[in-house]
Every structure is written in C-alpha cells, then in structure tokens.
Design an enzyme around this catalytic site. Sequence first.
Site, mmCIF file in Angstrom:
data_model
loop_
_atom_site.group_PDB
_atom_site.id
_atom_site.type_symbol
_atom_site.label_atom_id
_atom_site.label_comp_id
_atom_site.label_asym_id
_atom_site.label_seq_id
_atom_site.Cartn_x
_atom_site.Cartn_y
_atom_site.Cartn_z
ATOM 1 N N HIS A 33 0.833 -1.206 0.000
ATOM 2 C CA HIS A 33 0.000 0.000 0.000
ATOM 3 C C HIS A 33 0.866 1.254 0.000
ATOM 4 O O HIS A 33 0.608 2.210 -0.742
ATOM 5 C CB HIS A 33 -0.927 -0.017 1.224
ATOM 6 C CG HIS A 33 -1.897 1.109 1.256
ATOM 7 N ND1 HIS A 33 -1.838 2.119 2.193
ATOM 8 C CD2 HIS A 33 -2.950 1.406 0.457
ATOM 9 C CE1 HIS A 33 -2.814 2.966 1.975
ATOM 10 N NE2 HIS A 33 -3.516 2.568 0.933
ATOM 11 N N HIS A 37 1.294 4.057 -3.285
ATOM 12 C CA HIS A 37 1.089 5.509 -3.193
ATOM 13 C C HIS A 37 2.375 6.286 -3.481
ATOM 14 O O HIS A 37 2.304 7.474 -3.805
ATOM 15 C CB HIS A 37 0.514 5.872 -1.823
ATOM 16 C CG HIS A 37 -0.952 5.592 -1.714
ATOM 17 N ND1 HIS A 37 -1.909 6.439 -2.208
ATOM 18 C CD2 HIS A 37 -1.636 4.537 -1.188
ATOM 19 C CE1 HIS A 37 -3.115 5.941 -1.986
ATOM 20 N NE2 HIS A 37 -2.970 4.779 -1.364
ATOM 21 N N HIS A 62 -7.894 -0.364 -4.602
ATOM 22 C CA HIS A 62 -8.541 -0.319 -3.295
ATOM 23 C C HIS A 62 -9.824 -1.160 -3.276
ATOM 24 O O HIS A 62 -10.175 -1.738 -2.234
ATOM 25 C CB HIS A 62 -8.821 1.124 -2.887
ATOM 26 C CG HIS A 62 -7.586 1.897 -2.536
ATOM 27 N ND1 HIS A 62 -6.834 2.563 -3.482
ATOM 28 C CD2 HIS A 62 -6.937 2.079 -1.348
ATOM 29 C CE1 HIS A 62 -5.795 3.148 -2.889
ATOM 30 N NE2 HIS A 62 -5.839 2.865 -1.598
ATOM 31 N N GLU A 174 -9.466 10.722 -4.986
ATOM 32 C CA GLU A 174 -8.175 10.996 -4.360
ATOM 33 C C GLU A 174 -7.639 12.238 -5.056
ATOM 34 O O GLU A 174 -6.923 12.170 -6.055
ATOM 35 C CB GLU A 174 -7.183 9.841 -4.497
ATOM 36 C CG GLU A 174 -6.005 10.075 -3.552
ATOM 37 C CD GLU A 174 -4.805 9.187 -3.818
ATOM 38 O OE1 GLU A 174 -4.140 8.832 -2.847
ATOM 39 O OE2 GLU A 174 -4.520 8.892 -4.984
ATOM 40 N N HIS A 189 -11.450 11.497 -0.164
ATOM 41 C CA HIS A 189 -10.707 10.333 0.323
ATOM 42 C C HIS A 189 -9.598 10.728 1.275
ATOM 43 O O HIS A 189 -9.492 10.208 2.390
ATOM 44 C CB HIS A 189 -10.122 9.540 -0.855
ATOM 45 C CG HIS A 189 -9.063 8.572 -0.431
ATOM 46 N ND1 HIS A 189 -7.705 8.873 -0.509
ATOM 47 C CD2 HIS A 189 -9.134 7.332 0.124
ATOM 48 C CE1 HIS A 189 -7.011 7.852 -0.039
ATOM 49 N NE2 HIS A 189 -7.838 6.906 0.345
ATOM 50 N N HIS A 193 -9.186 10.241 5.622
ATOM 51 C CA HIS A 193 -8.057 9.674 6.356
ATOM 52 C C HIS A 193 -7.559 10.647 7.420
ATOM 53 O O HIS A 193 -7.263 10.260 8.554
ATOM 54 C CB HIS A 193 -6.908 9.344 5.390
ATOM 55 C CG HIS A 193 -7.017 7.994 4.757
ATOM 56 N ND1 HIS A 193 -6.390 6.887 5.275
ATOM 57 C CD2 HIS A 193 -7.678 7.573 3.655
ATOM 58 C CE1 HIS A 193 -6.650 5.837 4.509
ATOM 59 N NE2 HIS A 193 -7.441 6.227 3.512
ATOM 60 N N HIS A 229 -12.803 2.546 3.281
ATOM 61 C CA HIS A 229 -12.682 2.216 1.860
ATOM 62 C C HIS A 229 -13.870 1.414 1.340
ATOM 63 O O HIS A 229 -14.150 1.445 0.134
ATOM 64 C CB HIS A 229 -11.352 1.518 1.581
ATOM 65 C CG HIS A 229 -10.256 2.504 1.314
ATOM 66 N ND1 HIS A 229 -10.078 3.086 0.069
ATOM 67 C CD2 HIS A 229 -9.330 3.051 2.119
ATOM 68 C CE1 HIS A 229 -9.070 3.936 0.126
ATOM 69 N NE2 HIS A 229 -8.597 3.944 1.362
#
Length: 503
Positions: A33, A37, A62, A174, A189, A193, A229
């Site tokens: 993950h 990114h 995801h 995102e 998104h 977080h 998610h």
Amino acid sequence: MPITVPKDYTASDLEPEHRLWYFREDVGINLHHWHWHLVYPFDGSDAVVRKDRRGELFYYMHQQIVARYNFERFSNNLPRVQRLNNFREPIAEAYFPKMDSLVASRAWPARPSNTRITDMNRELDQIRFDVNDLERWTDRFVEACHQGFVMNTNGQRVTLDERTGIDTLGNIMESSQLSINRPLYGDLHNMGHVFISYSHDPDNRHLESFGVMGDSATAMRDPVFYRWHAYIDDLFQEHKQRLPQYTTQQLDYSGIRVTGVEVQPKQGPVNTLQTFWQQSDVDLSRGLDFNPRGSVLARFTHLQHSNFEYRINITNNTGAQAMGTCRIFMAPRNDERGTPMFFRDQRQMMTEMDKFTVSLNPGNNLMRRNSTDSTVTIPFERTFRNLDRNRPTAGSQNEAEFNFCGCGWPQHMLVPKGLPGTGLPVDLFVMVSNYQDDRIDQDLAGKCNDAASFCGVRDRKYPDRRSMGYPFDRLPRTGVDSLQQFLTPNMATTQITIVHTDR
C-alpha cells in the site's frame, strides 16, 4: 538473534476484529500500500502524477483490497465489513498500534472505542476543516454519478462515459492536480483519512500527532481503514451501476470454449488449497535512527500457502491460431449465513488472481500456469529486499525502475486464509477474452512488469484495454442471478476449497 514479533501484540481475542491481525498488520501488505502511493502520488510534478489511468487504478486497487478483506472476514466467521457512511456516529472499533514512530521517535497515538470525528482546527498543521466538508463533497460526487457528468472549472459539463468516467472520478476522489475541479469536488478520500487520524486530538490541545490512518505505510493496520474504503468503493459503484450491462456479445469470444479448469497443489488433493503459518526474518536496520553493527532481524509470523498450478482446457474452434487473455478470479461461494451468494453480491467479492496472454492452437489446448507467476503479486524476496544493496546510480533510469520494483501484492498473501476442517468453499472463475479487444500496442521492455494488475507498468500504458475488474465491474445483464447464469462459452468455473491448518 532475531527479535520475535508476537502474533498478538496489539490486542487479544476479546476483540473480534483482532482475528484479522495477520492481514491488517502484515508487513508485506502494508509495504504494498505504501509503495503503490509512492508510485502513484497525488502531489508533485505533472510528469510524476499524470500516469495512464491513474484514477481508475486508485479505484480498482482499493476495491480489490476491500474484496480481499471481506474474503478474510469470511475465513474467520465474521460478516462483511460495515461501511463508514455516517460521519456523525462514533467509530465503534478501537485501534492501539503499539508501535513507535521512526520519524518523531514517539509512539503512534491510539484511537479508543467510540471515538467521534469532529471539526478539525489544528493551527500548527494548517488544517482547518469541518465534518460538513466531507458531507458536501460526498453529495457532489454522488450527484455527478447520478447525472452522468462532472463540472470543470470553466462551468462546462464533462461526460462520465464508459471508458474514461471512472478515471475522472478516481482523480476527484483521491484529489490531485488531475482533479477536474478541486474547489467544487474537494478532497474526500484523503481528508477522510486525515479526519480519522486526528480524531483523538482534533484541535491539538494535547499536542498529539496523527494516528496510523494518516500514513499510507501504516493505514491498513487500522480496522477503520476497511470501513472507510468500503464506503469509498460504494460511492464508485454509484457510477458503475449506471453503465450499460455487458451483453453476451461483449463477454463471449466466438469459437473459443473453456471446457474445464482445475487447481492442482504441489501436495494434496485436486481443487483444494492449503494455507498455514510461516515465520520469516526481515532486516530492519535501515529503519533505525542509530547505526547498528550488523543486521537487526525481526522474526514475524505471516500467512502462507502451498504453491499450486492452474490447469485449464481450452478448445479453439476458429480453425486458425488465436490469441486470448486468460483472466482468473475467485470469490466465496456462500455469504455470512452459509447460503449461496447472489451474483450481484458475489461479483463485488471477486478477487483477481492472475491475468496473462495465451496462444491457442486449433483444437484442444491444455494451459498450465503456476501460482507464483501471478500478475497480481511480487515474490517475497522483492517485497522485503534491501534497498541499499545493488542500488543503481542516483537519478538514473535504472534507479527509477529499481524504485518501481517494490510495487505489488505480496505473494504469500495471494490465497485467503480459508477455514479449518472442511475448509472455505470458493468459486474459481476462468475466462478467455479476445486479445484483439484487450491488447495495448507498446514495448514492455524492462523489469518488474509482473505485478501489472494492481501497479500498472512504469511509464507505459496500463497493459489491458478493458475496464479494470472486467467482467465483474458492472451489474449483470437482466435475468442473471447466479454465477452459472452469467457464464458464456469462453468462461468456466469450478468449486474449490481453501483449508487452513493452524500450525
């Protein structure tokens, strides 16, 4: 002597969510993950951020994580994850990471049970947002999906079509400089977080830093990651459910029939996959803020499976050589209650296992494919490689390729845990699609193209023209309520079992 990381260092069996410790806290999964990114950042120069189908890949990678997580929940007699779709309700799940931050030399903060998301005003971090912002961005995203278009910064409509709509929405969800209208659609998104990661200290009165949800290297450790998610994926499905269903003509490959499929493990009966625990050592000396004299090894326990081989019988009745793309998925056969799943639910739990090109001679063909060749995973050694050893010259093309190489789902987590005893019943699905409709004409020279399903190919187009998740990314055609009803002649399924041995 390695330092042994205990299996139950974050919680006890009093916490039902802790049954998933081996998935959430797996070092390889969190590395994947984090590395994804890094490869697909939302901030930076245009050359770094603007990658082929970046937004769609964000959605699909995801979506597959949530599908795999639900697979694991079924492997532990737990129901599907509940979406975090009400920002005003307390978060029932707690998470106490029991880790030290290597950057700040402080412990990662915990989130107790029933913590609420509240308005944030952290002056030193220059973060000031209200929960209303999340709700407003959600409404605008859903409205765009229902209307079939988004508004750009010039007030013009941009249609969310079958080919590029999901990519446009992914770059909105995102938010990056690729977002078609950042002021209007916001940053749902990422800020979700952030809100969760600061929920324990939203106004910085206790001088606490963010929790694990605020860092892509640690976010997947927290149970709430999957609730968040699951909600994000549900928003994407608002678009996917409004696309035309695939017709039998769009699914079939005329003249090609898949007549049989089976899975043969290296040891054990056919169509039975075996999982168990394995202990491995990883060198952590690079992450320490002092200079050890040698390797600092950590021994951790992780899920592992016996290697296996797919054996697929394909008949080519076209009378000539043919090329196809073999697509392999699997999903649980039954739901939480043990009853057969409706196809509408099962399709969203289809996890991609492999995808590869096949050359078919006229007549019968037996295709054999080893599980270690999966285009989803990378080998254990590359997941946990030493980034200082054999590193190419800084700034060189070889270094860019070297940095990309760590992106990929860890091979040891390819197969879900399954259940002990009689095992977890699973539907294995194989499809051969027409390569002429799939192909992307490009040179794939270079290394590390073996995990393209989740990571793409560096500086190239995504190596499949179809929508990611095809053929399960849209609602089924009318009258299809089961996987068997969905099949066309170029598809086949078989029932397999995943048996876990707790040793």
